[in-house]
Write an enzyme that holds these catalytic residues in place. Structure first.
Site, mmCIF file in Angstrom:
data_model
loop_
_atom_site.group_PDB
_atom_site.id
_atom_site.type_symbol
_atom_site.label_atom_id
_atom_site.label_comp_id
_atom_site.label_asym_id
_atom_site.label_seq_id
_atom_site.Cartn_x
_atom_site.Cartn_y
_atom_site.Cartn_z
ATOM 1 N N SER A 161 29.784 -27.598 14.420
ATOM 2 C CA SER A 161 28.623 -27.628 13.545
ATOM 3 C C SER A 161 27.331 -27.456 14.351
ATOM 4 C CB SER A 161 28.637 -28.916 12.716
ATOM 5 O OG SER A 161 27.753 -28.830 11.629
ATOM 6 N N ASP A 188 35.481 -23.611 4.791
ATOM 7 C CA ASP A 188 34.259 -24.302 5.193
ATOM 8 C C ASP A 188 33.094 -23.806 4.339
ATOM 9 O OD1 ASP A 188 32.109 -25.514 6.417
ATOM 10 O OD2 ASP A 188 32.738 -25.025 8.452
ATOM 11 N N HIS A 221 35.152 -28.264 7.096
ATOM 12 C CA HIS A 221 34.234 -28.419 8.237
ATOM 13 C C HIS A 221 34.820 -29.467 9.184
ATOM 14 C CE1 HIS A 221 30.312 -27.506 9.897
ATOM 15 N NE2 HIS A 221 30.002 -28.792 9.982
#
Length: 779
Positions: free
Chosen positions: A361, A481, A512
């Protein structure tokens, strides 16, 4: 269960014997059965007596009728059946549950384990034993890693805290009890908080105790020093906003402004010893796995965080400069100090100058940002679920679009949340007025009114500098995601194809999430092989052994395979027919408020074709294929659409339609702390993507959102003439998806998306020419 290994190499016999000797296995015995006995004895950590070892053997079966100790007392020769029955037990597989006792070779094949058909001679046994040590078991570890976690490398014949490589991968030979925990402060060349002094950055280092220079796994994590959730909540935007008309024209873009420089702190002295420490703490478990294998672990929260200077700027060039400053120090090109005030310089003389960036991320995003600078010392990045353009995170085709699950978040919200300097009362008192002023400017510049691409987003588009990338790149991303959407890795992957670097891509079926500690996939081994090559410069042929593209199947569990590339650049054009010629945006006000509170209810009603509750708010087209297809890339919907006013927004989803048991998008935890990362060290949860126990009627494959005023480009605002039909091409988020023959492909076209876009209940009607075209890239 099926095990998929991509980082396992099979060298020649001469190399195998040398490597086995390195890790403590003697192979001089000329009788295969006696050698097998000796090898089994050598993997015992503390065989305090021969009777103790015999008891260990008694716990294992050699055949479905004979225990292993009894087998060694007979004249029966060693066979592949006996070897693999023992091997399956050593690897932790459960008899009758994971394999058949009377059919070990068949079970090995079913588990997808590399094996040898015949094991009659000592050389065949040596090769099979070598491969077994490199084979993954039920706990996501190779057999050698499993015995290492029990203390194998603490035996007297091994020198502790020295690098050791086997099958091209670093082994867990470094003792956690000897780790060094150090903190230093790297000086930057810019002043992001306008105090007249160049920013200092707090760097926390955990490294093995050794006389060998070690490389670094570096994670730039703005969350590492804490987050201010309260400030983030206060800054969160109201997403119930009407769509407004944009002024027509093209937005002008320029190069980013140069960084503001301050004065440098003067050096008063130098030392080879850090004077500040930090508390040991579990971090990204991949870094923890690497630590005991001889890779230092470095965490930096960066500008605007506790014990560092600066403001949180959310992805701009200042944050990129902050990120690479640490690499420059590790490579020997920048100054760091032992503390914030005394000016005592310290060098990273324990580092071999080679750095990899890791993380998911925001963490992986900063790895991409760093790579686009071409900074020396950065050998590779492993960017998981990472942003390559912040516009593609918070916007889409001229619309404000939230990252999945975070409605109302934006760049200013994330900046406030990660501005951990605000958690220290004294520091907050000093810096908060400056930061609040900066936040107001961010809010204006990010432009939630129009959602168009502008200078703010151009400054945060790392793909503008792709040509500068010199580090090898490994991208990892979930095909489900909806936080960091697949446009981000897709565009970056396409953009680096012609660069003279090594590049690898892994696409999994998760959302994610991290994907280490999955028994079906040797991700940690892949990273180990990759970094042993990149950072320790071991000639292990990692670039050739590892496929350029690995994809997890979306139909069969535990199935990963290599592919040639993503995407397939040729597309099949298929005509589709929508069921109606008109749909509307508005719903009864009570429904609008309900859907705003519970977007999942809206989602089920609008995506489920059998549910007629919102049939006036959508049009649907379905199509079937006479064979199974695999969508590889970006599906495009070519359609003619009109709005009855000078405003308009479109949303569309691509669905796999038909009752089926599908893979869960979040992994199931199989065993808490089930994966030991090293001897007397941290552990990780064992987890896996499993099939849903119940059939579901549909599955989201992809989606797209577009402001009709940005039908050409997000940086070009065009007027809309009411009731005029426009040719529109809706580019769905890229994907890799297998659609079985018995299922339909459905397209649902609508306007407001309660989960993703700003929500409005304006009375806008849309006309559709029912005949449309899907351009589908098939494998």
């Amino acid at each position: 269960m099926k095990i998929n290994q991509f980082a396992q190499s099979h060298p020649d016999l001469s190399t195998i014997k040398k490597e086995l000797q390195l890790v403590g296995f003697k192979t001089e015995q000329t009788d295969a059965k006696k050698l097998f006995y000796e090898l089994l004895k050598q993997i015992q950590i503390n065989p305090t007596s021969s009777s103790n070892f015999q008891e260990k053997l008694n716990q294992l079966l050699a055949t479905n009728q004979e225990r292993l100790d009894d087998f060694f007392s007979t004249e029966t020769p060693l066979s592949a059946e006996v070897f693999y029955l023992v091997a399956l037990q050593l690897l932790g597989f459960q008899p009758t549950v994971d394999f058949k006792i009377d059919q070990p070779l068949e079970s090995v094949i079913k588990l997808n384990l590399f094996h040898h058909e015949t094991i009659d001679t000592t050389n065949q046994l040596i090769e099979a034993w070598y491969d077994l040590l490199n084979t993954h078991g039920k706990n996501d570890l190779t057999l050698l890693d499993s015995i290492a976690a029990k203390g194998y490398f603490t035996k007297s014949e091994f020198v502790p805290n020295q690098p050791l490589f086997f099958n091209g991968k670093a082994q867990a030979t470094f003792l956690a009890k000897d780790f060094k925990y150090e903190t230093v402060y790297v000086q930057t060349d810019f002043d992001s908080d306008f105090d007249g002094k160049n920013d200092l950055l707090k760097v926390e280092i955990t490294r093995p105790k050794t006389d060998v220079k070690v490389p670094v796994a570096y994670t730039a994590s703005p969350y590492d020093q804490g987050v201010n959730d309260t400030l983030g909540e206060q800054l969160t935007h109201n997403v119930n906003q009407d769509l407004t008309e944009k002024v027509a024209g093209e937005i002008k873009l320029t190069e980013p402004q140069p960084l503001k420089h301050g004065t440098k702190q003067k050096t008063t002295d130098s030392t080879g010893q850090a004077t500040e420490t930090h508390q040991p703490k579990p971090g990204y478990t991949l870094n923890d796995y690497l630590l005991v294998r001889g890779f230092a672990s470095v965490y930096v929260a960066g500008i605007g965080t506790i014990d560092s200077d600066g403001l949180q700027t959310c992805g701009d060039p200042q944050q990129t400069a902050s990120t690479i400053a640490v690499i420059e120090w590790l490579h020997g090109d920048r100054i760091a100090f032992t503390n914030r005030t005394d000016g005592i310089e310290i060098k990273a003389d324990w580092c071999n100058g080679n750095v990899a960036m890791t993380g998911r991320s925001y963490l992986g995003t900063l790895a991409i940002a760093a790579a686009t600078t071409g900074v020396s010392g950065l050998k590779t990045i492993i960017a998981e679920a990472a942003i390559s353009s912040w516009y593609d995170y918070y916007r889409e085709n001229g619309l404000v679009v939230a990252p999945g699950g975070f409605q109302g978040e934006d760049a200013d919200v994330l900046a406030g949340e990660t501005f951990s300097r605000s958690l220290r009362a004294g520091d907050n008192f000093k810096i908060r007025p400056t930061f609040d002023k900066y936040l107001k400017q961010m809010e204006a510049d990010q432009d939630r009114v129009t959602g168009s691409y502008n200078q703010f987003w151009n400054d945060r588009n790392y793909r503008n500098q792709m040509k500068n990338i010199k580090a090898d790149v490994m991208l990892v991303h979930g095909l489900n995601d909806w936080n960091v959407k697949l446009r981000n890795p897709y565009e970056l992957w396409q953009g680096i194809q012609d660069l003279p670097i090594q590049k690898k891509l892994i696409l999994h079926q998760g959302q994610h999430v991290y994907i280490n500690a999955f028994p079906s996939f040797d991700f940690s081994d892949i990273i180990n092989l990759w970094l042993s090559h990149e950072l320790y410069e071991i000639d292990n042929h990692a670039e050739a052994i590892l496929p350029n593209l690995i994809v997890q199947d979306n139909v069969q569990p535990d199935t990963w395979y290599k592919e040639s590339n993503w995407p397939n650049n040729s597309a099949t054009h298929k005509k589709v027919q929508f069921d109606r010629e008109i749909f509307k945006n508005d719903v009864p006000q009570a429904n609008f408020l309900q859907y705003s509170k519970n977007p999942q209810e809206w989602r089920h009603q609008i995506f489920n074709i059998k549910d007629k509750t919102l049939q006036d708010n959508r049009v649907v087209a379905t199509t079937e294929f006479d064979k199974e297809i695999t969508i590889n890339g970006e599906v495009k919907l070519q359609i003619q659409v009109a709005s009855d006013t000078n405003l308009g927004m479109l949303s569309a989803v691509l669905l796999d339609y038909g009752d089926a048991k599908r893979l869960n998008e979040n992994p199931t935890i199989l065993a808490r702390h089930g994966v030991p990362l090293g001897y007397r060290w941290y552990s990780d949860d064992l987890r896996e993507f499993t099939l849903n126990k119940k059939a579901t009627p549909f599955k989201l494959i992809s989606e797209v959102h577009l402001n009709l005023q940005n039908r050409t480009s997000p940086a070009i605002n065009e007027p809309i003439e009411p009731n005029h039909f426009y040719n529109v091409e809706l580019k769905f988020q890229p994907t890799f998806y297998r659609l079985p023959k018995d299922r339909k492909l459905a397209v649902v076209l609508y306007s407001t998306d309660y989960e993703m876009t700003n929500r409005n209940n304006q009375q806008i009607s849309y006309g559709v020419i029912p005949e449309a075209t899907l351009a589908i890239p098939f494998n």
